[in-house]
Scaffold this motif. Structure first.
Motif, PDB file in Angstrom:
ATOM      1  N   HIS A 192      36.438  54.873  58.512  1.00  0.00           N
ATOM      2  CA  HIS A 192      35.862  55.745  59.548  1.00  0.00           C
ATOM      3  C   HIS A 192      36.908  56.587  60.257  1.00  0.00           C
ATOM      4  CE1 HIS A 192      37.282  52.226  61.638  1.00  0.00           C
ATOM      5  NE2 HIS A 192      37.071  52.784  62.810  1.00  0.00           N
ATOM      6  N   VAL A 193      38.197  56.296  60.067  1.00  0.00           N
ATOM      7  CA  VAL A 193      39.245  57.051  60.763  1.00  0.00           C
ATOM      8  C   VAL A 193      40.197  57.755  59.792  1.00  0.00           C
ATOM      9  CG1 VAL A 193      39.178  55.591  62.812  1.00  0.00           C
ATOM     10  CG2 VAL A 193      40.764  55.023  60.945  1.00  0.00           C
ATOM     11  N   TRP A 194      39.995  57.587  58.493  1.00  0.00           N
ATOM     12  CA  TRP A 194      40.918  58.175  57.517  1.00  0.00           C
ATOM     13  C   TRP A 194      40.851  59.709  57.586  1.00  0.00           C
ATOM     14  CZ3 TRP A 194      44.887  56.142  55.241  1.00  0.00           C
ATOM     15  CH2 TRP A 194      45.536  56.857  54.226  1.00  0.00           C
ATOM     16  N   ARG A 195      42.048  60.330  57.416  1.00  0.00           N
ATOM     17  CA  ARG A 195      42.147  61.790  57.494  1.00  0.00           C
ATOM     18  C   ARG A 195      42.931  62.321  56.296  1.00  0.00           C
ATOM     19  NH1 ARG A 195      44.387  62.443  63.630  1.00  0.00           N
ATOM     20  NH2 ARG A 195      46.056  63.401  62.414  1.00  0.00           N
ATOM     21  N   ASP A 196      42.724  63.597  55.998  1.00  0.00           N
ATOM     22  CA  ASP A 196      43.362  64.211  54.843  1.00  0.00           C
ATOM     23  C   ASP A 196      44.857  64.448  55.046  1.00  0.00           C
ATOM     24  OD1 ASP A 196      40.991  64.255  53.451  1.00  0.00           O
ATOM     25  OD2 ASP A 196      40.506  66.333  53.959  1.00  0.00           O
ATOM     26  N   ASP A 197      45.335  64.335  56.280  1.00  0.00           N
ATOM     27  CA  ASP A 197      46.764  64.590  56.529  1.00  0.00           C
ATOM     28  C   ASP A 197      47.577  63.309  56.662  1.00  0.00           C
ATOM     29  OD1 ASP A 197      45.653  63.782  58.972  1.00  0.00           O
ATOM     30  OD2 ASP A 197      47.057  64.996  60.148  1.00  0.00           O
ATOM     31  N   LEU A 198      46.977  62.141  56.416  1.00  0.00           N
ATOM     32  CA  LEU A 198      47.672  60.882  56.646  1.00  0.00           C
ATOM     33  C   LEU A 198      48.523  60.489  55.441  1.00  0.00           C
ATOM     34  CD1 LEU A 198      44.915  58.798  58.456  1.00  0.00           C
ATOM     35  CD2 LEU A 198      46.846  60.024  59.474  1.00  0.00           C
ATOM     36  N   VAL A 199      49.738  60.014  55.733  1.00  0.00           N
ATOM     37  CA  VAL A 199      50.683  59.558  54.716  1.00  0.00           C
ATOM     38  C   VAL A 199      50.933  58.064  54.942  1.00  0.00           C
ATOM     39  CG1 VAL A 199      52.994  59.812  53.737  1.00  0.00           C
ATOM     40  CG2 VAL A 199      51.770  61.826  54.596  1.00  0.00           C
ATOM     41  N   ALA A 200      50.745  57.270  53.893  1.00  0.00           N
ATOM     42  CA  ALA A 200      50.898  55.812  53.989  1.00  0.00           C
ATOM     43  C   ALA A 200      52.270  55.380  53.488  1.00  0.00           C
ATOM     44  CB  ALA A 200      49.810  55.117  53.183  1.00  0.00           C
ATOM     45  N   PHE A 201      52.891  54.470  54.228  1.00  0.00           N
ATOM     46  CA  PHE A 201      54.159  53.853  53.861  1.00  0.00           C
ATOM     47  C   PHE A 201      53.953  52.345  53.749  1.00  0.00           C
ATOM     48  CE2 PHE A 201      55.186  57.751  56.005  1.00  0.00           C
ATOM     49  CZ  PHE A 201      56.337  58.238  55.389  1.00  0.00           C
ATOM     50  N   ALA A 202      54.343  51.754  52.626  1.00  0.00           N
ATOM     51  CA  ALA A 202      54.355  50.297  52.466  1.00  0.00           C
ATOM     52  C   ALA A 202      55.800  49.828  52.549  1.00  0.00           C
ATOM     53  CB  ALA A 202      53.745  49.899  51.136  1.00  0.00           C
ATOM     54  N   ILE A 203      56.046  48.837  53.381  1.00  0.00           N
ATOM     55  CA  ILE A 203      57.394  48.358  53.701  1.00  0.00           C
ATOM     56  C   ILE A 203      57.452  46.863  53.436  1.00  0.00           C
ATOM     57  CG2 ILE A 203      59.027  48.021  55.609  1.00  0.00           C
ATOM     58  CD1 ILE A 203      57.742  50.583  56.866  1.00  0.00           C
ATOM     59  N   GLY A 204      58.539  46.410  52.825  1.00  0.00           N
ATOM     60  CA  GLY A 204      58.668  45.011  52.428  1.00  0.00           C
ATOM     61  C   GLY A 204      58.494  44.022  53.568  1.00  0.00           C
ATOM     62  N   CYS A 205      58.140  42.782  53.216  1.00  0.00           N
ATOM     63  CA  CYS A 205      57.791  41.739  54.186  1.00  0.00           C
ATOM     64  C   CYS A 205      58.472  40.423  53.821  1.00  0.00           C
ATOM     65  CB  CYS A 205      56.277  41.562  54.208  1.00  0.00           C
ATOM     66  SG  CYS A 205      55.709  40.155  55.190  1.00  0.00           S
ATOM     67  N   SER A 206      58.912  39.693  54.829  1.00  0.00           N
ATOM     68  CA  SER A 206      59.596  38.417  54.589  1.00  0.00           C
ATOM     69  C   SER A 206      58.669  37.346  54.045  1.00  0.00           C
ATOM     70  CB  SER A 206      60.260  37.917  55.881  1.00  0.00           C
ATOM     71  OG  SER A 206      59.312  37.726  56.913  1.00  0.00           O
ATOM     72  N   PHE A 207      57.342  37.517  54.155  1.00  0.00           N
ATOM     73  CA  PHE A 207      56.435  36.562  53.522  1.00  0.00           C
ATOM     74  C   PHE A 207      56.729  36.443  52.024  1.00  0.00           C
ATOM     75  CE2 PHE A 207      52.578  37.039  56.626  1.00  0.00           C
ATOM     76  CZ  PHE A 207      53.266  36.288  57.570  1.00  0.00           C
ATOM     77  N   SER A 208      57.274  37.508  51.433  1.00  0.00           N
ATOM     78  CA  SER A 208      57.442  37.552  49.983  1.00  0.00           C
ATOM     79  C   SER A 208      58.452  36.546  49.462  1.00  0.00           C
ATOM     80  CB  SER A 208      57.859  38.966  49.556  1.00  0.00           C
ATOM     81  OG  SER A 208      56.898  39.923  49.953  1.00  0.00           O
ATOM     82  N   PHE A 209      59.475  36.213  50.249  1.00  0.00           N
ATOM     83  CA  PHE A 209      60.483  35.260  49.736  1.00  0.00           C
ATOM     84  C   PHE A 209      60.120  33.804  50.024  1.00  0.00           C
ATOM     85  CE2 PHE A 209      62.622  36.362  53.896  1.00  0.00           C
ATOM     86  CZ  PHE A 209      62.572  35.107  54.476  1.00  0.00           C
ATOM     87  N   GLU A 210      59.040  33.580  50.759  1.00  0.00           N
ATOM     88  CA  GLU A 210      58.722  32.202  51.141  1.00  0.00           C
ATOM     89  C   GLU A 210      58.347  31.344  49.935  1.00  0.00           C
ATOM     90  OE1 GLU A 210      57.306  32.957  55.746  1.00  0.00           O
ATOM     91  OE2 GLU A 210      55.786  32.913  54.154  1.00  0.00           O
ATOM     92  N   ASP A 211      57.771  31.938  48.907  1.00  0.00           N
ATOM     93  CA  ASP A 211      57.449  31.161  47.710  1.00  0.00           C
ATOM     94  C   ASP A 211      58.707  30.588  47.082  1.00  0.00           C
ATOM     95  OD1 ASP A 211      55.757  30.206  45.497  1.00  0.00           O
ATOM     96  OD2 ASP A 211      56.795  31.743  44.341  1.00  0.00           O
ATOM     97  N   ALA A 212      59.802  31.360  47.077  1.00  0.00           N
ATOM     98  CA  ALA A 212      61.062  30.857  46.529  1.00  0.00           C
ATOM     99  C   ALA A 212      61.558  29.649  47.330  1.00  0.00           C
ATOM    100  CB  ALA A 212      62.119  31.961  46.524  1.00  0.00           C
TER     101      ALA A 212
END
Length: 265
Positions: free
Chosen positions: A109-129
């Motif tokens: 309901h709030v998405w716009r045609d000018d929005l740019v998405a950034f995905a940034i790494g997370c420390s949850f990812s190393f917890e499995d190790a």
């Protein structure tokens, strides 16, 4: 098992995303999709995207980039073929002029045609190790969100984006703390090695039992607090930049990708 939990052993990243998209999974994502990268999220209008990209490049510890979208495109194909930024995170935060105004479960309901998405790494990812090495991860064992703290460590400013570093904390017995440092260093897209261990006051944390984000920590006598750079850092930079509109994940409620954590691919 509640409606907001799902087995991390038998559930794939794509299956978890489908559950999030349908509303069946609404909780924090710590311990989910072991072995796969999870991502923090920042979404900004296109005029701010260049400066924010420079901010991430200048601050790789708290902001390791996993992917950047095209303006108006909610799909980050390199992170998952069926991935949709608008629906595949359990909770989002909406900011206007740098102020948090709402928390929502989808962005259609709030998405716009000018929005740019950034995905940034997370420390949850190393917890499995850590878990595979036999190291107890306190917040996972307790079914809590990880505690996160704003520090007095400053990021490198780029354009309007600047502010303090945020860190996440896990407490371990000294031997396990050393092993956790070594194992996490192998995953730079998940923030890599910690920034600090020991006295929280040395990095500006006045009360370790009162985090700025997440849940209070689980700590036992003789355990050492270990602090990793955290992808919530951009949320404070966005507050300072005060764009007219911005979206982030709600801390602890991450984007689960199809990329393997240890290989980073």
């Amino acid at each position: 098992m509640t409606a907001s939990t799902v087995s991390p052993v038998t559930t794939s990243p794509a299956a978890i995303r489908r559950r999030i998209r349908s509303g069946a999974f609404q909780g924090h994502t710590g311990g989910q999709a072991p072995g796969y990268l999870q991502g923090n999220l920042a979404i900004l209008p296109e005029p701010y995207a260049s400066d924010f990209l420079r901010f991430c490049v200048a601050n790789p510890k708290p902001c390791p980039l996993l992917g950047v979208g095209e303006p108006g495109n909610p799909h980050l194909v390199g992170l998952g073929e069926d991935l949709d930024i608008r629906t595949d995170v359990p909770r989002y935060r909406i900011f206007r002029d740098g102020e948090l105004v709402d928390t929502v479960s989808d962005l259609c309901h709030v998405w716009r045609d000018d929005l740019v998405a950034f995905a940034i790494g997370c420390s949850f990812s190393f917890e499995d190790a850590l878990l595979r090495a036999g190291i107890r991860v306190p917040h996972i064992a307790a079914g809590r969100n990880v505690p996160m703290y704003a520090t007095h460590l400053e990021t490198n400013a780029c354009g309007p984006f600047a502010g303090p570093m945020v860190v996440s904390m896990r407490a371990f017995k000294p031997r396990d703390a050393i092993r956790a440092m070594v194992l996490s260093e192998r995953q730079p897209l998940a923030h890599g090695a910690p920034l600090h261990f020991g006295d929280p006051a040395a990095i500006g944390i006045a009360d370790i039992m009162t985090p700025d984000f997440g849940d209070p920590p689980v700590m036992a006598d003789g355990e050492v607090p270990v602090f990793w750079a955290c992808g919530v850092t951009p949320q404070l930079a966005i507050r300072r930049a005060r764009p007219e509109f911005a979206i982030t994940h709600d801390p602890g409620h991450m984007l689960i990708t199809d990329r393997l954590a240890e290989q980073g691919a």
